[in-house]
Scaffold this motif. Structure first.
Motif, PDB file in Angstrom:
ATOM      1  N   ALA A   1       1.044  -1.009  -0.235  1.00 38.82           N
ATOM      2  CA  ALA A   1      -0.147  -0.123  -0.014  1.00 38.82           C
ATOM      3  C   ALA A   1       0.948   1.112  -0.007  1.00 38.82           C
TER       4      ALA A   1
ATOM      5  N   SER B   1      -2.122  -3.423  -6.337  1.00 37.33           N
ATOM      6  CA  SER B   1      -3.244  -2.767  -5.438  1.00 37.33           C
ATOM      7  C   SER B   1      -4.306  -3.337  -5.432  1.00 37.33           C
TER       8      SER B   1
ATOM      9  N   SER C   1      -5.750  -5.629  -1.717  1.00 35.21           N
ATOM     10  CA  SER C   1      -6.965  -5.139  -1.079  1.00 35.21           C
ATOM     11  C   SER C   1      -7.647  -6.368  -0.920  1.00 35.21           C
TER      12      SER C   1
ATOM     13  N   PHE D   1      -8.511  -2.782   7.045  1.00 32.93           N
ATOM     14  CA  PHE D   1      -8.596  -1.895   6.122  1.00 32.93           C
ATOM     15  C   PHE D   1      -8.040  -0.530   6.488  1.00 32.93           C
TER      16      PHE D   1
ATOM     17  N   TYR E   1      -4.414  -0.924   6.715  1.00 34.39           N
ATOM     18  CA  TYR E   1      -4.071  -0.674   5.202  1.00 34.39           C
ATOM     19  C   TYR E   1      -4.225   0.866   4.825  1.00 34.39           C
TER      20      TYR E   1
ATOM     21  N   PHE F   1     -14.521   0.157   2.149  1.00 33.58           N
ATOM     22  CA  PHE F   1     -13.992  -0.832   1.681  1.00 33.58           C
ATOM     23  C   PHE F   1     -14.464  -2.320   2.490  1.00 33.58           C
TER      24      PHE F   1
ATOM     25  N   MET G   1     -12.972  -5.213  -5.853  1.00 37.06           N
ATOM     26  CA  MET G   1     -11.814  -4.235  -5.386  1.00 37.06           C
ATOM     27  C   MET G   1     -11.271  -3.352  -6.532  1.00 37.06           C
TER      28      MET G   1
ATOM     29  N   GLU H   1     -11.648   0.511  -6.834  1.00 39.61           N
ATOM     30  CA  GLU H   1     -10.378   1.498  -7.044  1.00 39.61           C
ATOM     31  C   GLU H   1     -10.434   2.380  -8.555  1.00 39.61           C
TER      32      GLU H   1
END
Length: 396
Positions: A22, A119, A123, A139, A142, A322, A338, A342
């Motif tokens: 991340a 990425s 996730s 999350f 993260y 998320f 995810m 994004e």
């Protein structure tokens, strides 16, 4: 609600490479973007070239994140994570070794494509490696390290570019991505892909237009829009009020720090039942809207209040959004969801500044802040109106 059990030490070790990934994607985005037009010998001097290079990275993410998210569901998130990190290291090393302006385009495109792979995979692994009752906390952590990458990227990148130009920055990013790839190889366990039923285009469209996906994704996009506007336009407001670069830079740092600090707290509050996702996201949107409204105030107080409130608001929304998506998504489709979420954030990242800039062009920057504040506040306000009128509806 019972408090979720904390992760065992072995499980925590599995998460650290994901947090490092991340940080890497955020550092790669902002560390280079903020310093492409710097003062080194190999800096980009044309505004048109600078804009195109900035768009190249983001454009690759917009196009490829859903694709790589779907691939992660098909072959497993871990292989896509490792391949993405390795590709990011290779793309960064490409310019560091070639040292040619032409290769800068290839390196930046490669970085964006690689980040699009690791990425959403990271996730998805955050979800698969944590119990459902701990998704908010996971999350939150993260997002904390991602925010640290966003906030430290311009500073660390600037120091590296000042020391030895863009080549040194790209060299450090290559080493960072390679180190995280090795770390993830050793620490992140194999998570096999889950059996999937056949999905038609109509099935995908139905799932991505379901309110369970659209509402948290819209909140994430709105949060990213507010964050991007704060980072980009608060220094402009500060400069117009006669503030120096140190003061405006400090305000942006306050915004980034607020978003980083609040995310783990919001995630823990969700997991322990002290707040619901819908309430938390609504409060986050209203807080960010209040921050944009404060940006309309003149001088340092307006800039600082705006930075604090936008940071808190976006920090509340991100882990809750998320976690909500993870709870409503079939486990075998996590990567796809995810990646698509994004994509929503990337659109907010680009759309927020464009929206404010358009309003500011027609009137002033103050009206641009006001327009985005009203847009952010409209969602929670509409939800309250609908909730308040629901009991008055006739049965059946």
């Amino acid at each position: 609600m019972t408090r979720p059990a904390p992760l065992r030490p072995a499980e925590r070790r599995q998460m650290w490479p994901l947090y490092a990934a991340a940080f890497t994607t955020a550092f790669g985005a902002h560390g280079v973007a903020a310093n492409l037009g710097g003062f080194s010998d190999d800096a980009v001097t044309s505004l048109m070239t600078l804009g195109a290079l900035l768009a190249l990275y983001d454009g690759a993410e917009v196009l490829l994140k859903p694709v790589f998210g779907t691939l992660a569901d098909r072959v497993g998130a871990r292989p896509v994570l490792l391949a993405g990190l390795a590709a990011f290291a290779a793309a960064s090393a490409l310019y560091a070794v070639a040292d040619s302006p032409g290769w800068l385009w290839a390196a930046r495109l490669g970085q964006g494509a690689a980040a699009s792979a690791f990425s959403p995979s990271a996730s998805a692994l955050v979800v698969r490696l944590n119990p459902a009752a701990g998704h908010g906390r996971a999350f939150g952590s993260y997002g904390f390290y991602k925010s640290i990458g966003y906030s430290l990227g311009p500073l660390l990148g600037g120091i590296l570019v000042w020391a030895d130009g863009l080549r040194l920055l790209f060299s450090v990013m290559a080493l960072l991505a390679a180190a995280v790839a090795v770390w993830a190889t050793l620490a992140v366990p194999h998570v096999p892909p889950l059996p999937r039923t056949r999905q038609t285009v109509a099935d995908l469209a139905r799932r991505l237009t379901d309110p369970a996906f659209l509402k948290p994704t819209a909140a994430l996009a709105a949060a990213t829009a507010a964050l991007s506007v704060g980072v980009g336009f608060l220094p402009v407001s500060g400069a117009a009020a006669g503030l120096g670069t140190v003061a405006t830079g400090a305000a942006v740092s306050v915004l980034a720090a607020g978003a980083a600090i609040v995310q783990p707290k919001a995630g823990r509050a969700l997991d322990t039942g002290r707040i619901t996702a819908r309430t938390g996201m609504g409060l986050g949107l209203l807080t960010a809207a209040a921050g944009l409204a404060c940006a309309m105030l003149p001088g340092l107080p307006g800039v600082l209040l705006a930075a604090v409130l936008i940071g808190i608001g976006t920090g509340m929304i991100t882990p809750l959004g998320f976690a909500t998506l993870a709870a409503s998504t079939p486990p075998e489709r996590l990567g796809q969801t995810m990646g698509s979420a994004e994509l929503g954030r990337e659109l907010g990242d680009a759309g927020g500044p464009l929206f404010v800039a358009a309003a500011a062009t027609l009137a002033t920057l103050t009206y641009g802040y006001a327009a985005l504040a009203l847009l952010l506040a409209a969602g929670p306000a509409l939800a309250l109106i609908v909730r308040g009128t629901a009991p008055a509806q006739r049965p059946g």
